[in-house]
Design a protein around this motif. Structure first.
Motif, mmCIF file in Angstrom:
data_model
loop_
_atom_site.group_PDB
_atom_site.id
_atom_site.type_symbol
_atom_site.label_atom_id
_atom_site.label_comp_id
_atom_site.label_asym_id
_atom_site.label_seq_id
_atom_site.Cartn_x
_atom_site.Cartn_y
_atom_site.Cartn_z
ATOM 1 N N UNK A 85 0.840 -1.189 0.000
ATOM 2 C CA UNK A 85 0.000 0.000 0.000
ATOM 3 C C UNK A 85 0.876 1.239 0.000
ATOM 4 N N UNK A 86 0.331 2.325 -0.517
ATOM 5 C CA UNK A 86 1.034 3.619 -0.418
ATOM 6 C C UNK A 86 0.017 4.746 -0.477
ATOM 7 N N UNK A 87 0.358 5.816 0.205
ATOM 8 C CA UNK A 87 -0.383 7.064 0.113
ATOM 9 C C UNK A 87 0.636 8.181 0.249
ATOM 10 N N UNK A 88 0.204 9.394 0.279
ATOM 11 C CA UNK A 88 1.131 10.522 0.307
ATOM 12 C C UNK A 88 2.025 10.449 1.552
ATOM 13 N N UNK A 89 3.318 10.222 1.350
ATOM 14 C CA UNK A 89 4.274 10.212 2.445
ATOM 15 C C UNK A 89 4.376 8.923 3.231
ATOM 16 N N UNK A 90 3.727 7.869 2.757
ATOM 17 C CA UNK A 90 3.792 6.607 3.483
ATOM 18 C C UNK A 90 3.637 5.456 2.503
ATOM 19 N N UNK A 91 4.437 4.405 2.683
ATOM 20 C CA UNK A 91 4.230 3.182 1.913
ATOM 21 C C UNK A 91 4.668 2.003 2.771
ATOM 22 N N UNK A 92 4.108 0.830 2.462
ATOM 23 C CA UNK A 92 4.413 -0.351 3.260
ATOM 24 C C UNK A 92 4.142 -1.606 2.445
ATOM 25 N N UNK A 93 4.849 -2.661 2.802
ATOM 26 C CA UNK A 93 4.621 -3.990 2.246
ATOM 27 C C UNK A 93 4.657 -4.983 3.396
ATOM 28 N N UNK A 118 -3.688 -12.090 3.217
ATOM 29 C CA UNK A 118 -3.658 -10.879 4.031
ATOM 30 C C UNK A 118 -3.825 -9.674 3.123
ATOM 31 N N UNK A 119 -4.282 -8.584 3.719
ATOM 32 C CA UNK A 119 -4.434 -7.330 2.988
ATOM 33 C C UNK A 119 -4.073 -6.171 3.888
ATOM 34 N N UNK A 120 -3.403 -5.167 3.329
ATOM 35 C CA UNK A 120 -3.086 -3.949 4.081
ATOM 36 C C UNK A 120 -3.450 -2.738 3.247
ATOM 37 N N UNK A 121 -3.762 -1.644 3.927
ATOM 38 C CA UNK A 121 -4.049 -0.396 3.226
ATOM 39 C C UNK A 121 -3.673 0.781 4.105
ATOM 40 N N UNK A 122 -3.260 1.865 3.478
ATOM 41 C CA UNK A 122 -2.942 3.105 4.178
ATOM 42 C C UNK A 122 -3.621 4.265 3.473
ATOM 43 N N UNK A 123 -4.092 5.218 4.265
ATOM 44 C CA UNK A 123 -4.766 6.403 3.749
ATOM 45 C C UNK A 123 -4.354 7.603 4.600
ATOM 46 N N UNK A 124 -4.390 8.804 4.042
ATOM 47 C CA UNK A 124 -4.170 9.982 4.885
ATOM 48 C C UNK A 124 -5.299 10.128 5.885
ATOM 49 N N UNK A 125 -4.985 10.529 7.100
ATOM 50 C CA UNK A 125 -6.023 10.677 8.119
ATOM 51 C C UNK A 125 -6.744 12.012 7.932
ATOM 52 N N UNK A 126 -7.691 11.998 7.030
ATOM 53 C CA UNK A 126 -8.518 13.169 6.758
ATOM 54 C C UNK A 126 -9.867 12.709 6.271
ATOM 55 N N UNK A 127 -10.827 13.616 6.270
ATOM 56 C CA UNK A 127 -12.169 13.261 5.830
ATOM 57 C C UNK A 127 -12.167 12.846 4.365
ATOM 58 N N UNK A 128 -13.027 11.912 4.014
ATOM 59 C CA UNK A 128 -13.193 11.537 2.612
ATOM 60 C C UNK A 128 -13.756 12.707 1.820
ATOM 61 N N UNK A 129 -13.447 12.788 0.548
ATOM 62 C CA UNK A 129 -14.061 13.824 -0.287
ATOM 63 C C UNK A 129 -15.587 13.733 -0.248
#
Length: 226
Positions: free
Chosen positions: A85-93, A104-115
């Protein structure tokens, strides 16, 4: 952060904004998949694969290309399963031997409200109702973003087991905050369509964890063999 949400058998590698992995080179075999991509997309694509290669090495597997298969799902070396997964300023495997977990599944998102408007098209009415209750208790947490990320992690765990699409509306996810008041907790996804067969069981739900830290939401879903 992400390793805290996964079993000990899973090797997780993450990179924050200033980590050297953000300058990781592409493997020659990967070049064709992002040949026409903009610089930001190429950098994210390379960085998350840099995380994956480091995880391979930690598992004693030679670092190698991570190519995209059906629906963009990563193709892992024989004997391994994983997720990226990756988002602005963060990625991981996260990788694990296939003998240890079924998926398994992983996900990352910025901690902000959805559009605006996204939640109405993604969340089930029951999920939206539960989100409202959580927001009333902890208005500082963007619960809609956590739930969106959880749906992504569920899909990433589902697809390798089924090779079928799973719509957002086909899993009803409940978020359960930990009682200690930290922005961490558990999640359960009740499948609203026939689940995959794993060993002698047909799955009806997936379980996982979530956390918010340093402006990033991370979710994980783990499917054991039994």
């Amino acid at each position: 952060m992400i390793e805290e949400l996964l079993p000990e058998s899973v090797v997780a590698v993450e990179a924050l904004r200033d980590d050297p992995l953000w300058e990781a080179p592409l493997h020659p075999e990967e070049e064709g998949f992002v040949a026409r991509a903009v610089a930001k997309r190429r950098r994210e694509y390379a960085a998350v694969r840099g995380c994956a290669r480091r995880a391979m090495e930690k598992l004693g597997v030679p670092a190698q290309a991570v190519l995209s298969g059906e629906r963009g799902a990563p193709r892992w070396p024989a004997g391994l399963i994983g997720s990226m997964t990756h988002c602005d300023g963060y990625c991981a495997a996260a990788l694990v031997r296939a003998t240890e977990l079924a998926s398994l599944g992983i996900d990352a998102e910025p901690h902000g409200a959805l559009p605006d408007g996204v939640g109405a098209t993604v969340f089930l009415p029951a999920e939206a109702q539960r989100l409202a209750g959580l927001a009333g208790e902890r208005p500082d947490v963007h619960w809609d973003r956590i739930l969106f990320s959880a749906k992504e992690s569920v899909y990433k765990a589902w697809y390798p087991l089924t090779h079928k699409w799973l719509d957002f509306s086909e899993a009803d996810i409940t978020l359960r905050p930990d009682p200690d008041g930290t922005p961490t907790g558990a999640l359960r996804a009740e499948l609203l369509v026939p689940g995959p067969r794993v060993g002698e069981r047909t799955l009806s739900s997936f379980d996982g964890r979530w956390a918010v830290r340093a402006g990033v939401v991370v979710t994980t879903v783990v499917v054991p063999h039994a």
